[in-house]
Design a protein around this motif. Structure first.
Motif, mmCIF file in Angstrom:
data_model
loop_
_atom_site.group_PDB
_atom_site.id
_atom_site.type_symbol
_atom_site.label_atom_id
_atom_site.label_comp_id
_atom_site.label_asym_id
_atom_site.label_seq_id
_atom_site.Cartn_x
_atom_site.Cartn_y
_atom_site.Cartn_z
ATOM 1 N N HIS A 54 -11.251 2.847 9.007
ATOM 2 C CA HIS A 54 -10.544 3.307 7.818
ATOM 3 C C HIS A 54 -10.521 2.199 6.775
ATOM 4 O O HIS A 54 -10.834 1.052 7.064
ATOM 5 C CB HIS A 54 -9.119 3.732 8.161
ATOM 6 C CG HIS A 54 -8.304 2.630 8.757
ATOM 7 N ND1 HIS A 54 -8.167 2.456 10.112
ATOM 8 C CD2 HIS A 54 -7.621 1.617 8.174
ATOM 9 C CE1 HIS A 54 -7.413 1.396 10.343
ATOM 10 N NE2 HIS A 54 -7.079 0.862 9.185
ATOM 11 N N ALA A 55 -10.165 2.586 5.581
ATOM 12 C CA ALA A 55 -9.952 1.616 4.515
ATOM 13 C C ALA A 55 -8.608 1.935 3.893
ATOM 14 O O ALA A 55 -8.397 3.030 3.373
ATOM 15 C CB ALA A 55 -11.062 1.703 3.477
ATOM 16 N N ALA A 56 -7.688 0.995 4.013
ATOM 17 C CA ALA A 56 -6.361 1.193 3.441
ATOM 18 C C ALA A 56 -6.184 0.247 2.262
ATOM 19 O O ALA A 56 -6.989 -0.647 2.044
ATOM 20 C CB ALA A 56 -5.288 0.944 4.501
ATOM 21 N N ASN A 57 -5.148 0.469 1.521
ATOM 22 C CA ASN A 57 -4.755 -0.423 0.420
ATOM 23 C C ASN A 57 -5.787 -0.492 -0.695
ATOM 24 O O ASN A 57 -5.860 -1.480 -1.406
ATOM 25 C CB ASN A 57 -4.509 -1.856 0.896
ATOM 26 C CG ASN A 57 -3.607 -1.932 2.087
ATOM 27 O OD1 ASN A 57 -2.967 -0.945 2.430
ATOM 28 N ND2 ASN A 57 -3.553 -3.070 2.721
ATOM 29 N N PRO A 111 0.825 -1.200 0.000
ATOM 30 C CA PRO A 111 0.000 0.000 0.000
ATOM 31 C C PRO A 111 0.860 1.251 0.000
ATOM 32 O O PRO A 111 1.950 1.269 0.561
ATOM 33 C CB PRO A 111 -0.773 -0.112 1.318
ATOM 34 C CG PRO A 111 0.045 -1.036 2.156
ATOM 35 C CD PRO A 111 0.688 -1.988 1.200
ATOM 36 N N ASP A 158 -4.195 4.488 -6.139
ATOM 37 C CA ASP A 158 -4.149 3.952 -4.776
ATOM 38 C C ASP A 158 -4.741 5.000 -3.846
ATOM 39 O O ASP A 158 -4.430 6.172 -3.970
ATOM 40 C CB ASP A 158 -2.706 3.662 -4.347
ATOM 41 C CG ASP A 158 -2.120 2.483 -5.088
ATOM 42 O OD1 ASP A 158 -1.472 2.726 -6.130
ATOM 43 O OD2 ASP A 158 -2.323 1.349 -4.652
ATOM 44 N N TRP A 159 -5.547 4.556 -2.940
ATOM 45 C CA TRP A 159 -6.088 5.530 -2.008
ATOM 46 C C TRP A 159 -6.436 4.862 -0.692
ATOM 47 O O TRP A 159 -6.497 3.635 -0.585
ATOM 48 C CB TRP A 159 -7.309 6.245 -2.587
ATOM 49 C CG TRP A 159 -8.541 5.407 -2.749
ATOM 50 C CD1 TRP A 159 -9.630 5.379 -1.930
ATOM 51 C CD2 TRP A 159 -8.813 4.482 -3.806
ATOM 52 N NE1 TRP A 159 -10.561 4.499 -2.409
ATOM 53 C CE2 TRP A 159 -10.085 3.930 -3.555
ATOM 54 C CE3 TRP A 159 -8.111 4.059 -4.927
ATOM 55 C CZ2 TRP A 159 -10.674 2.976 -4.391
ATOM 56 C CZ3 TRP A 159 -8.691 3.107 -5.756
ATOM 57 C CH2 TRP A 159 -9.956 2.582 -5.490
ATOM 58 N N GLN A 160 -6.595 5.700 0.323
ATOM 59 C CA GLN A 160 -7.047 5.205 1.609
ATOM 60 C C GLN A 160 -7.913 6.244 2.277
ATOM 61 O O GLN A 160 -7.792 7.443 1.992
ATOM 62 C CB GLN A 160 -5.874 4.811 2.488
ATOM 63 C CG GLN A 160 -4.744 5.814 2.514
ATOM 64 C CD GLN A 160 -3.496 5.190 3.095
ATOM 65 O OE1 GLN A 160 -3.547 4.514 4.114
ATOM 66 N NE2 GLN A 160 -2.369 5.400 2.457
ATOM 67 N N CYS A 161 -8.780 5.795 3.114
ATOM 68 C CA CYS A 161 -9.757 6.677 3.754
ATOM 69 C C CYS A 161 -9.717 6.483 5.261
ATOM 70 O O CYS A 161 -9.557 5.374 5.752
ATOM 71 C CB CYS A 161 -11.175 6.344 3.294
ATOM 72 S SG CYS A 161 -11.346 6.202 1.530
ATOM 73 N N GLU A 162 -9.861 7.581 5.963
ATOM 74 C CA GLU A 162 -10.110 7.560 7.403
ATOM 75 C C GLU A 162 -11.516 8.078 7.597
ATOM 76 O O GLU A 162 -11.848 9.181 7.163
ATOM 77 C CB GLU A 162 -9.112 8.470 8.142
ATOM 78 C CG GLU A 162 -7.688 7.998 8.138
ATOM 79 C CD GLU A 162 -7.441 6.856 9.137
ATOM 80 O OE1 GLU A 162 -8.254 6.709 10.089
ATOM 81 O OE2 GLU A 162 -6.470 6.113 8.941
#
Ligand SMILES: [Zn+2]
Length: 247
Positions: free
Chosen positions: A213-216, A142, A173-177
Motif C-alpha cells: 500500500h501507499a499511505a500519506n 495522514p 490526501d490519498w492512500q492506495c491498497e
C-alpha cells in the motif's frame, strides 16, 4: 532617515523576543506610541519569535547572545537590576544585535525552506516537471478518512481520496491498497491526475507502486476544489484510470 539619537532604535529585537524587563517594556511601549520608526521596526520583526523557535538549540546558540537562553546563570541571578547589554546610542550602538537578528531571520528562512523541501519530497519521489505544487507542503498527519475512489474493473488497487479546500487552493490526501503486489515488469509508477472544469488535466504527483500500500500521499494545487471535476489514478503511460473520483 535613521535618527541616530534615538536610544531605543535597537530595542525592537529585544522587545519582540520578550527580552525586556517589565519596566523596560513599559518604557519602550511608551516610546513606541510616538515613534514611527521604532514601531515599524517592531512590526517588521513581528514574526521573528516563531521563526526563531524553529531553530535547533545549536542553531539558536550560533546566533550569539541575541536570545535570552544564552544569558549566563550569573546574569540571570542578577537579572533584576543588572540590565542586559541592551544596545544604546551611548554605548556605540553598533548594528550588531540587529544584524544578528537579520541573520536569524535568514537562518529561519533557510530552515523553513528545508521543511517545505522535505515535505515536497515526501509528496512523491518522482514529481514530474508538470507537477503542480502550490502553497505550503502538506505536513500534517495522514488522513485515514476520505471518499473511496471508483476502482477500475480489473482492480489493481483500491484508493481513498480526500480533498480539502484551502485559501491557496486545494490539498489532496490519498492512500492506495494494491490488490496486486507482484509486478512482473517491476513496480509500476502511478500518477494522480486532476481534471478541472475546463477539461485541463494536470499531473499532481507520481509514486512507485512498491509494497502492499501507499499511505500519506499528498499533493496540493492552486486550483480551487470547486473547479476540480475529476481526480484519477493512472499508471504512467496508460490512459485508462485505475481509480476515479468524480467530484
Ligand atoms: Zn524610536
Amino acid at each position: 532617515m535613521i535618527d541616530e539619537t534615538d536610544p531605543y532604535l535597537d530595542w525592537d529585537a529585544a522587545y519582540t523576543l520578550g527580552m525586556l524587563s517589565a519596566a523596560e517594556r513599559k518604557e519602550y511601549e511608551r516610546h513606541l506610541a510616538h515613534c514611527a520608526l521604532c514601531s515599524s521596526g517592531v512590526t517588521s520583526l513581528a514574526g521573528m519569535p516563531g521563526i526563531l523557535s524553529m531553530l535547533s538549540p545549536a542553531e539558536a546558540l550560533a546566533l550569539g547572545d541575541a536570545t535570552p537562553a544564552l544569558a549566563t546563570e550569573e546574569q540571570l541571578r542578577g537579572a533584576e537590576h543588572s540590565p542586559r547589554p541592551l544596545p544604546r546610542a551611548s554605548s556605540g550602538r553598533a548594528l550588531r544585535p540587529r544584524s544578528r537578528l537579520r541573520m536569524a531571520a535568514l537562518g529561519g528562512g533557510a530552515a523553513l525552506l528545508l521543511v517545505v523541501g522535505f515535505g515536497a519530497f515526501q509528496l512523491g519521489s518522482g514529481l514530474a516537471q508538470n507537477t503542480v505544487v502550490a502553497g505550503p507542503a502538506p505536513s500534517s498527519a495522514p488522513t485515514a478518512t476520505g471518499t473511496p475512489m471508483q476502482a477500475a474493473d480489473a482492480a489493481v488497487m483500491t484508493a481513498v481520496l480526500a480533498l480539502e479546500s484551502k485559501p491557496w487552493g486545494t490539498r489532496l490526501d490519498w492512500q492506495c491498497e494494491y490488490v496486486q503486489t507482484d509486478w512482473p515488469g517491476g513496480a509500476p509508477t502511478f500518477e494522480l491526475v486532476m481534471t478541472d472544469r475546463a477539461g485541463t488535466e494536470s499531473v499532481l504527483a507520481r509514486w512507485t507502486g512498491a509494497g502492499e500500500h501507499a499511505a500519506n500521499l499528498a499533493a496540493s494545487t492552486d486550483t480551487p476544489s470547486s473547479e476540480i471535476s475529476r481526480v484519477e489514478i493512472r499508471e504512467v503511460g496508460r490512459p485508462d484510470p485505475l481509480a476515479t473520483a468524480e467530484l
